[in-house]
Design a protein around this motif. Structure first.
Motif, short mmCIF file in Angstrom:
data_model
loop_
_atom_site.label_atom_id
_atom_site.label_comp_id
_atom_site.label_asym_id
_atom_site.label_seq_id
_atom_site.Cartn_x
_atom_site.Cartn_y
_atom_site.Cartn_z
N SER A 1 -20.71 15.11 4.20
CA SER A 1 -19.85 15.44 6.04
C SER A 1 -20.10 13.34 6.49
N GLY A 2 -21.37 13.08 6.39
CA GLY A 2 -21.50 11.62 6.37
C GLY A 2 -20.91 10.56 5.47
N ALA A 3 -21.22 10.38 4.78
CA ALA A 3 -20.30 9.98 3.13
C ALA A 3 -19.13 9.49 3.48
N LEU A 4 -17.91 11.02 4.44
CA LEU A 4 -16.48 10.45 4.48
C LEU A 4 -16.63 9.83 5.55
N ARG A 5 -16.85 10.23 6.64
CA ARG A 5 -16.99 9.72 7.86
C ARG A 5 -16.80 8.32 7.53
N GLN B 1 -26.72 10.88 10.03
CA GLN B 1 -26.99 10.32 10.37
C GLN B 1 -27.39 8.98 9.34
N ILE B 2 -27.86 8.83 8.23
CA ILE B 2 -28.21 8.03 7.05
C ILE B 2 -27.23 7.76 6.44
N SER B 3 -26.84 8.60 5.79
CA SER B 3 -25.66 8.72 5.63
C SER B 3 -24.41 7.41 6.28
N LEU B 4 -23.94 8.41 6.96
CA LEU B 4 -22.98 7.87 7.86
C LEU B 4 -23.53 6.02 8.00
N THR B 5 -23.78 5.92 8.46
CA THR B 5 -24.05 4.57 8.93
C THR B 5 -24.33 3.47 7.62
N PHE B 6 -25.29 3.63 7.22
CA PHE B 6 -25.82 3.09 5.62
C PHE B 6 -24.07 2.74 5.08
N ILE B 7 -23.42 3.94 4.27
CA ILE B 7 -21.96 4.01 4.07
C ILE B 7 -21.00 3.10 4.72
N GLY B 8 -21.35 3.71 6.07
CA GLY B 8 -20.07 2.80 7.09
C GLY B 8 -19.85 1.95 6.57
N GLN B 9 -22.04 1.10 6.92
CA GLN B 9 -21.71 -0.51 7.61
C GLN B 9 -21.08 -0.86 5.66
N ASN B 10 -21.47 -0.67 4.22
CA ASN B 10 -21.73 -1.24 3.00
C ASN B 10 -19.64 -1.08 3.09
N ALA B 11 -19.32 0.38 3.13
CA ALA B 11 -17.73 0.13 3.18
C ALA B 11 -16.88 -0.84 3.92
N GLY B 12 -17.79 -1.07 4.87
CA GLY B 12 -16.59 -1.83 6.14
C GLY B 12 -16.75 -3.82 5.47
N ILE C 1 -22.21 1.39 -1.81
CA ILE C 1 -21.97 2.34 -1.41
C ILE C 1 -22.58 3.74 -2.64
N LYS C 2 -22.17 2.97 -3.85
CA LYS C 2 -23.19 4.20 -4.50
C LYS C 2 -24.61 4.47 -5.21
N LYS C 3 -25.21 3.08 -4.51
CA LYS C 3 -26.56 3.53 -4.58
C LYS C 3 -27.26 4.53 -3.09
N GLY C 4 -26.00 3.65 -1.79
CA GLY C 4 -26.86 5.01 -0.94
C GLY C 4 -26.96 5.99 -0.60
N TYR C 5 -25.34 6.13 -1.56
CA TYR C 5 -25.21 8.08 -1.63
C TYR C 5 -26.58 8.56 -2.74
N GLN C 6 -26.48 7.54 -3.80
CA GLN C 6 -27.64 8.51 -4.43
C GLN C 6 -28.45 8.92 -3.58
N THR C 7 -29.65 7.59 -3.30
CA THR C 7 -30.25 7.15 -1.73
C THR C 7 -30.91 8.69 -1.50
N ALA C 8 -29.20 8.87 -0.70
CA ALA C 8 -29.09 9.92 0.20
C ALA C 8 -29.22 11.22 -0.48
N THR C 9 -28.61 11.59 -1.19
CA THR C 9 -29.02 12.45 -1.90
C THR C 9 -30.41 13.35 -2.07
N GLY C 10 -30.78 11.82 -3.20
CA GLY C 10 -32.38 12.31 -3.52
C GLY C 10 -33.23 12.10 -2.39
N LEU C 11 -33.03 11.57 -1.16
CA LEU C 11 -34.25 12.01 -0.18
C LEU C 11 -33.84 13.24 0.45
#
Length: 319
Positions: free
Chosen positions: A242-246, A159-170, A177-187
């Motif tokens: 999966s969340g990032a791709l969505r 949900q974290i990945s989907l929400t953050f990346i979806g917002q910034n993709a929009g 998006i890149k920073k959000g993905y890296q943060t979600a991965t580290g988390l």
């Protein structure tokens, strides 16, 4: 089943409404609503089962009532909003273009989620084939309940990945998006790593909450926990991808990857490798989980990197 499915529409309403609130950063409100409906479910369970004598149906009916309460709270919250997410009753209707986009993302997503259930049917059949092992069924059931909490953790990372990346993709903010993905991965590494260590260390005590005095059941429960929790980080990384791709509005390809990497490989494993006499053991059955996590995560990672680069290049050309 009748009582349980009577609460399916409220359950869907809550999920839809909660997703809207999370999308605008209001993730605490859905949690607050569940903090109300959760204890209510417990009270209603006691009332329907102990007072009214409704047995199993009382448990299901209590769940439906609690779902209705949480759905009502979400609807009230959306109706009171003052922004573009406000629920206006007079405007409730189908909007063709929006419906099309929702179905394009939603149907593959639903199929992808169903693949886990389908593969679990075959895994459960394989588990039943080992019922003659003393304590195995009990230990496996207890460990499965503990693993369900891990699924909740990885779902939160999704949900974290989907929400953050979806917002910034929009918003076309691809650096975020890149920073959000890296943060979600580290988390994922930190949270899943800590939880995995704690569960493995205290597995005896955790299983003791479910199992009274059965050393064999405790042993097999610990076997499942160790095999699944040590590499659990890959399930978390898989859910983040999966969340990032969505979030990037890619839904069909992840569905195909899950169909092959999760459902297909697990069924194939259960029908081939696990059927070999020397490999017909609980350890060889459980090992298919981390194997499919790693394969699916790797495929999703390649897809995510490719998709991100294409979208960023397209944005640069448009700019």
């Amino acid at each position: 089943l009748n009582a349980y499915f009577s609460g399916m529409i409220p359950h869907m309403v809550y999920n839809f409404g909660a997703a809207i609130l999370r999308a605008v950063g209001q993730s605490s409100q859905p949690l607050f609503f569940l903090m109300i409906s959760g204890p209510l479910k417990l009270l209603l369970t006691v009332f329907f089962v102990s007072v009214c004598g409704m047995d199993v149906a009382g448990l299901a009916f209590a769940n439906s009532c609690a779902q209705t309460v949480s759905a009502t709270l979400v609807v009230i919250s959306l109706a009171k909003r003052k922004d573009h997410c406000r629920l206006t009753w007079k405007s409730l209707k189908f909007y063709g273009e929006s419906l099309k986009r929702i179905l394009q993302l939603g149907i593959p997503s639903g199929i992808q989620s169903a693949t886990f259930s389908l593969s679990n049917v075959f895994i459960q059949t394989s588990v039943n084939s080992l019922a003659t092992i003393p304590g195995f069924i009990t230990g496996n059931a207890a460990a499965s309940s503990i693993c369900a909490f891990a699924d909740t953790l990885t779902s939160a990372l999704y949900q974290i990945s989907l929400t953050f990346i979806g917002q910034n993709a929009g918003a076309l903010k691809y650096d975020r998006i890149k920073k959000g993905y890296q943060t979600a991965t580290g988390l994922t590494f930190v949270t899943v790593g800590i939880v995995s260590c704690l569960v493995c260390i205290f597995s005896q005590q955790l299983l003791g909450l479910y199992i009274a005095d059965d050393p064999n059941a405790i042993y097999w429960g610990k076997v499942r926990i160790m095999i699944l929790f040590i590499p659990l980080v890959f399930q978390g990384l898989m859910d983040v991808n999966s969340g990032a791709l969505r979030g990037l509005e890619v839904s069909v390809q992840p569905m195909v990857i899950s169909l092959v990497g999760i459902c297909g490989l697990r069924i194939l494993w259960a029908l081939t490798v696990f059927q070999i006499p020397q490999f017909h053991t609980p350890q060889m059955l459980f090992i298919c989980y981390p194997i499919t996590w790693v394969i699916t995560y790797t495929a999703e990672l390649i897809l995510y990197i490719s998709t991100y680069k294409k979208l960023k290049q397209k944005f640069c050309v448009m700019s």
